[in-house]
Scaffold this motif. Structure first.
Motif, PDB file in Angstrom:
ATOM      1  N   VAL B  51       0.882  -1.250  -0.035  1.00  0.00           N
ATOM      2  CA  VAL B  51       0.065   0.019  -0.007  1.00  0.00           C
ATOM      3  C   VAL B  51       1.114   1.157   0.095  1.00  0.00           C
ATOM      4  CG1 VAL B  51      -2.029   1.347   1.087  1.00  0.00           C
ATOM      5  CG2 VAL B  51      -1.970  -1.052   0.976  1.00  0.00           C
ATOM      6  N   ILE B  52       0.763   2.108  -0.959  1.00  0.00           N
ATOM      7  CA  ILE B  52       1.480   3.363  -1.207  1.00  0.00           C
ATOM      8  C   ILE B  52       0.800   4.477  -0.831  1.00  0.00           C
ATOM      9  CG2 ILE B  52       3.077   4.495  -2.576  1.00  0.00           C
ATOM     10  CD1 ILE B  52       3.853   2.003  -4.025  1.00  0.00           C
ATOM     11  N   ASP B  53       1.168   5.181   0.142  1.00  0.00           N
ATOM     12  CA  ASP B  53       0.091   6.482   0.333  1.00  0.00           C
ATOM     13  C   ASP B  53       0.728   7.704  -0.361  1.00  0.00           C
ATOM     14  OD1 ASP B  53      -1.197   8.676   1.429  1.00  0.00           O
ATOM     15  OD2 ASP B  53      -1.243   7.773   3.799  1.00  0.00           O
ATOM     16  N   LEU B  54       0.081   8.009  -1.338  1.00  0.00           N
ATOM     17  CA  LEU B  54       0.512   9.191  -2.161  1.00  0.00           C
ATOM     18  C   LEU B  54       0.425  10.421  -1.459  1.00  0.00           C
ATOM     19  CD1 LEU B  54      -0.921   8.353  -5.752  1.00  0.00           C
ATOM     20  CD2 LEU B  54       1.573   7.702  -4.790  1.00  0.00           C
ATOM     21  N   ARG B  55      -0.372  10.495  -0.494  1.00  0.00           N
ATOM     22  CA  ARG B  55      -0.421  11.816   0.208  1.00  0.00           C
ATOM     23  C   ARG B  55       0.781  11.972   1.033  1.00  0.00           C
ATOM     24  NH1 ARG B  55      -5.656   9.615   3.068  1.00  0.00           N
ATOM     25  NH2 ARG B  55      -4.372   7.938   3.276  1.00  0.00           N
ATOM     26  N   ARG B  56       1.348  11.037   1.522  1.00  0.00           N
ATOM     27  CA  ARG B  56       2.605  11.077   2.328  1.00  0.00           C
ATOM     28  C   ARG B  56       4.096  11.040   1.331  1.00  0.00           C
ATOM     29  NH1 ARG B  56       1.702   7.155   6.776  1.00  0.00           N
ATOM     30  NH2 ARG B  56       3.790   7.606   7.571  1.00  0.00           N
ATOM     31  N   TRP B  57       4.098  10.537   0.244  1.00  0.00           N
ATOM     32  CA  TRP B  57       5.010  10.261  -0.565  1.00  0.00           C
ATOM     33  C   TRP B  57       5.709  11.720  -0.712  1.00  0.00           C
ATOM     34  CZ3 TRP B  57       7.237   5.727  -2.073  1.00  0.00           C
ATOM     35  CH2 TRP B  57       8.263   5.826  -2.986  1.00  0.00           C
ATOM     36  N   THR B  58       7.076  11.456  -0.770  1.00  0.00           N
ATOM     37  CA  THR B  58       7.986  12.729  -0.905  1.00  0.00           C
ATOM     38  C   THR B  58       8.909  12.626  -2.160  1.00  0.00           C
ATOM     39  OG1 THR B  58       9.668  12.014   0.472  1.00  0.00           O
ATOM     40  CG2 THR B  58       7.891  13.316   1.389  1.00  0.00           C
ATOM     41  N   ASN B 243      -8.811   3.913   4.522  1.00  0.00           N
ATOM     42  CA  ASN B 243      -8.590   4.834   3.617  1.00  0.00           C
ATOM     43  C   ASN B 243      -9.246   4.397   2.274  1.00  0.00           C
ATOM     44  OD1 ASN B 243      -6.654   6.822   4.853  1.00  0.00           O
ATOM     45  ND2 ASN B 243      -5.848   4.502   5.267  1.00  0.00           N
ATOM     46  N   TYR B 244      -9.437   5.445   1.298  1.00  0.00           N
ATOM     47  CA  TYR B 244     -10.075   5.104   0.000  1.00  0.00           C
ATOM     48  C   TYR B 244      -8.628   4.476  -0.920  1.00  0.00           C
ATOM     49  CZ  TYR B 244     -11.912   5.511  -4.702  1.00  0.00           C
ATOM     50  OH  TYR B 244     -12.211   5.024  -5.938  1.00  0.00           O
ATOM     51  N   SER B 245      -8.740   3.851  -1.548  1.00  0.00           N
ATOM     52  CA  SER B 245      -7.601   3.072  -2.400  1.00  0.00           C
ATOM     53  C   SER B 245      -7.792   3.006  -3.937  1.00  0.00           C
ATOM     54  CB  SER B 245      -6.933   1.922  -1.847  1.00  0.00           C
ATOM     55  OG  SER B 245      -7.837   0.930  -1.741  1.00  0.00           O
ATOM     56  N   ILE B 246      -7.070   3.168  -4.669  1.00  0.00           N
ATOM     57  CA  ILE B 246      -7.091   2.762  -6.056  1.00  0.00           C
ATOM     58  C   ILE B 246      -6.097   1.939  -6.677  1.00  0.00           C
ATOM     59  CG2 ILE B 246      -8.336   5.047  -6.591  1.00  0.00           C
ATOM     60  CD1 ILE B 246      -5.660   6.271  -7.765  1.00  0.00           C
ATOM     61  N   ARG B 247      -6.194   1.260  -7.596  1.00  0.00           N
ATOM     62  CA  ARG B 247      -5.412   0.327  -8.168  1.00  0.00           C
ATOM     63  C   ARG B 247      -5.118   0.833  -9.838  1.00  0.00           C
ATOM     64  NH1 ARG B 247      -6.897  -5.458  -6.974  1.00  0.00           N
ATOM     65  NH2 ARG B 247      -9.022  -4.948  -7.344  1.00  0.00           N
ATOM     66  N   ARG B 248      -3.985   0.358 -10.130  1.00  0.00           N
ATOM     67  CA  ARG B 248      -3.795   0.590 -11.732  1.00  0.00           C
ATOM     68  C   ARG B 248      -4.532  -0.306 -12.506  1.00  0.00           C
ATOM     69  NH1 ARG B 248       1.973   0.495 -13.548  1.00  0.00           N
ATOM     70  NH2 ARG B 248       1.334   1.871 -15.178  1.00  0.00           N
ATOM     71  N   LYS B 249      -5.447   0.397 -13.424  1.00  0.00           N
ATOM     72  CA  LYS B 249      -6.172  -0.428 -14.340  1.00  0.00           C
ATOM     73  C   LYS B 249      -7.075  -1.639 -13.981  1.00  0.00           C
ATOM     74  CE  LYS B 249      -2.861   0.945 -17.840  1.00  0.00           C
ATOM     75  NZ  LYS B 249      -1.821   0.244 -19.025  1.00  0.00           N
ATOM     76  N   PRO B 250      -7.863  -1.372 -12.770  1.00  0.00           N
ATOM     77  CA  PRO B 250      -8.279  -2.549 -12.324  1.00  0.00           C
ATOM     78  C   PRO B 250      -9.546  -3.139 -13.324  1.00  0.00           C
ATOM     79  CG  PRO B 250      -9.346  -0.562 -11.516  1.00  0.00           C
ATOM     80  CD  PRO B 250      -8.191  -0.115 -12.310  1.00  0.00           C
ATOM     81  N   GLY B 253      -8.758  -6.890 -14.956  1.00  0.00           N
ATOM     82  CA  GLY B 253      -9.094  -8.124 -14.325  1.00  0.00           C
ATOM     83  C   GLY B 253      -7.945  -8.704 -13.644  1.00  0.00           C
ATOM     84  N   THR B 254      -6.941  -8.192 -13.714  1.00  0.00           N
ATOM     85  CA  THR B 254      -5.455  -8.861 -13.368  1.00  0.00           C
ATOM     86  C   THR B 254      -5.171  -8.964 -11.654  1.00  0.00           C
ATOM     87  OG1 THR B 254      -4.464  -6.547 -13.593  1.00  0.00           O
ATOM     88  CG2 THR B 254      -4.310  -7.729 -15.300  1.00  0.00           C
ATOM     89  N   GLN B 255      -6.358  -8.069 -11.009  1.00  0.00           N
ATOM     90  CA  GLN B 255      -6.172  -8.009  -9.652  1.00  0.00           C
ATOM     91  C   GLN B 255      -4.821  -7.668  -9.092  1.00  0.00           C
ATOM     92  OE1 GLN B 255      -8.929  -8.110  -7.980  1.00  0.00           O
ATOM     93  NE2 GLN B 255     -10.558  -8.817  -9.243  1.00  0.00           N
ATOM     94  N   PRO B 256      -4.360  -6.575  -9.350  1.00  0.00           N
ATOM     95  CA  PRO B 256      -3.053  -5.959  -8.926  1.00  0.00           C
ATOM     96  C   PRO B 256      -3.023  -6.012  -7.521  1.00  0.00           C
ATOM     97  CG  PRO B 256      -4.140  -3.996  -9.901  1.00  0.00           C
ATOM     98  CD  PRO B 256      -5.208  -5.413 -10.361  1.00  0.00           C
ATOM     99  N   GLU B 257      -1.864  -6.295  -6.801  1.00  0.00           N
ATOM    100  CA  GLU B 257      -1.615  -6.263  -5.509  1.00  0.00           C
ATOM    101  C   GLU B 257      -1.078  -5.172  -4.840  1.00  0.00           C
ATOM    102  OE1 GLU B 257      -3.755  -7.756  -3.607  1.00  0.00           O
ATOM    103  OE2 GLU B 257      -3.844  -9.923  -4.684  1.00  0.00           O
ATOM    104  N   VAL B 258      -0.764  -3.808  -5.622  1.00  0.00           N
ATOM    105  CA  VAL B 258      -0.351  -2.585  -5.328  1.00  0.00           C
ATOM    106  C   VAL B 258      -1.348  -1.488  -5.301  1.00  0.00           C
ATOM    107  CG1 VAL B 258       1.461  -0.915  -5.808  1.00  0.00           C
ATOM    108  CG2 VAL B 258       2.080  -3.396  -6.077  1.00  0.00           C
ATOM    109  N   TYR B 259      -1.567  -1.160  -4.016  1.00  0.00           N
ATOM    110  CA  TYR B 259      -2.739  -0.235  -3.735  1.00  0.00           C
ATOM    111  C   TYR B 259      -2.268   0.979  -3.588  1.00  0.00           C
ATOM    112  CZ  TYR B 259      -5.437  -4.472  -3.030  1.00  0.00           C
ATOM    113  OH  TYR B 259      -6.196  -5.652  -3.184  1.00  0.00           O
ATOM    114  N   TYR B 260      -2.927   2.085  -4.029  1.00  0.00           N
ATOM    115  CA  TYR B 260      -2.521   3.421  -3.673  1.00  0.00           C
ATOM    116  C   TYR B 260      -3.600   4.222  -3.085  1.00  0.00           C
ATOM    117  CZ  TYR B 260       1.047   2.533  -7.340  1.00  0.00           C
ATOM    118  OH  TYR B 260       2.168   1.840  -7.841  1.00  0.00           O
ATOM    119  N   LEU B 261      -3.181   5.083  -2.173  1.00  0.00           N
ATOM    120  CA  LEU B 261      -4.187   5.919  -1.191  1.00  0.00           C
ATOM    121  C   LEU B 261      -3.872   7.263  -1.792  1.00  0.00           C
ATOM    122  CD1 LEU B 261      -3.306   4.644   2.390  1.00  0.00           C
ATOM    123  CD2 LEU B 261      -4.821   3.595   0.801  1.00  0.00           C
TER     124      LEU B 261
END
Lengths: 130, 262
Positions: B51-58, B243-250, B253-261
């Motif tokens: 899970v990558i929190d884009l709000r905190r990413w620097t 948190n609300y999360s998004i994934r790339r190109k959901p 149907g590939t079910q990616p396991e990297v989530y972005y907040l």
């Protein structure tokens, strides 16, 4: 027999060319240049390899293939030798951690036999001992 | 003074030993046969996820994480973008999430740089097309693994991956790792050779020693979380729950396991 001298000369020439690698290497002294392995002076494992030297001499490649499959495909990292010692399965780290000089160990037999394993195109060979 | 006699004697003893042993001690230190114990305590999970929190990413995270990964895995750097090899890299928000490219996107996200890596999909298209099974999804923890011994360089997986997570070694990578300086290679990890595909492996070689992925460890802001998606008490599950999360190109149907907040 017609042209006996020519035929005989031809046979002699053929045999000479066909056996060129044998007598050339014999004459140039390459045959006498037998492998001279430098064994590691390792205190880490008490001068003992993973398995006995006789097995390693003729079947180290089988062990390496087994390690590769265990690590990469099965995700298993620890090898338990028949004598109970345990090792981390890794060519680059475990094997080469003791055999720090590839040129004086691996290359000796591989060069002599004309074997070209492609381990080292990816696995990094040690920089050699001091 | 905190430097007690006992400490001083210990230090003096060790220094003397090292001095006496001389060359031998240097050699013993140089030989790095890996120890077994760390491998007895691997990090395990039923399904690894990030899970990558884009709000905190620097921006500092971008540099640290990419550098840590590249150094750890001997990832080559090429000047020509056509030769590019990447495990974790930065991309604009709009190119990372093409379906989220709304009109009048908030200024913050319009030019946001997003860290991208292999998504370790639950339903990975790359593994289905591999003719040699050089890449496959590990049943035990969901990591999409690669066996570089077995890769024949057909590049089907590159065509199949919708995320650009796979790179092909068009050239011999060795002269392009850490500026071609052999002293700066990570000697505990192999390189790849020309004609082989490579990608992020969620640092499975570190997980097996009980250590988190290199990027997660290098990320100082704490914007990266890594854990077991099947464990309801894991950090990643808490983050996704709260948190609300998004994934790339959901939608693929590939079910990616990297989530972005966001």
């Amino acid at each position: 027999m017609f042209d006996a001298p020519k035929v005989i000369l031809g046979i002699i020439l053929f045999v000479a060319v066909a056996t060129f690698p044998i007598w050339f290497n014999g004459a140039s002294g390459k045959v006498d240049n037998v492998p001279n392995l430098v064994y590691p002076d390792s205190t880490v494992y008490g001068n003992q390899c993973v398995l006995d030297a006789a097995y390693m001499k003729h079947s180290h490649m089988d062990l390496l293939n087994q390690w590769r499959d265990d690590v990469v495909r099965r995700g298993e990292r620890i090898y338990e030798a028949p004598d109970g010692r345990r090792y981390v399965m890794s060519l680059q780290n475990t094997c080469m951690g003791c055999h720090t000089e590839k040129a004086k160990f691996c290359d000796q037999c591989h060069d002599y036999l004309g074997v070209k394993p492609y381990c080292w195109q990816c696995h990094i060979e040690p920089q050699g001992s001091f | 003074m905190s430097f007690e006699r006992r400490e001083f004697l210990k230090l003096a003893g060790i220094s003397t030993l090292l001095g006496l042993a001389g060359k031998g001690s240097v050699q013993a230190l140089a030989q790095k046969v890996p120890e077994v114990p760390p491998y007895e305590r691997p990090l395990t999970a039923k399904r690894w996820a990030m899970v990558i929190d884009l709000r905190r990413w620097t921006e500092q995270d971008s540099r640290d994480c990419i550098r840590a990964c590249n150094e750890m895995h001997n990832v080559p750097q090429f000047d020509n973008p056509k030769d590019e090899v990447k495990w974790i890299w930065m991309e604009d928000f709009e190119h990372s999430f093409p379906s989220q490219e709304n009109h009048f996107l908030s200024a913050e996200y319009h030019h946001k740089q997003v860290p991208l890596l292999c998504n370790h999909c639950d339903n990975p298209p790359c593994t289905r097309v591999c003719p040699t099974q050089a890449t496959w999804r590990r049943e035990q923890d969901g990591i999409v693994m690669m066996d570089w011994h077995r890769c024949i360089g057909c590049r089907y997986c590159i065509a199949a991956c919708p995320y650009g997570s796979r790179s092909f070694n068009w050239r011999d990578p060795r002269p392009h790792i850490q500026g071609g300086d052999p002293n700066r290679l990570n000697r505990e990890f192999p390189t790849r050779e020309r004609g082989v595909v490579e990608k992020c492996t969620f640092c499975e070689e570190r997980l097996s020693q009980g250590r988190p992925p290199a990027c997660v460890e290098a990320c100082r802001s704490g914007a990266m979380a890594f854990g077991d998606l099947e464990d309801p008490n894991s950090e990643v599950r808490h983050l996704l729950h709260e948190n609300y999360s998004i994934r790339r190109k959901p939608g693929l149907g590939t079910q990616p396991e990297v989530y972005y907040l966001v």
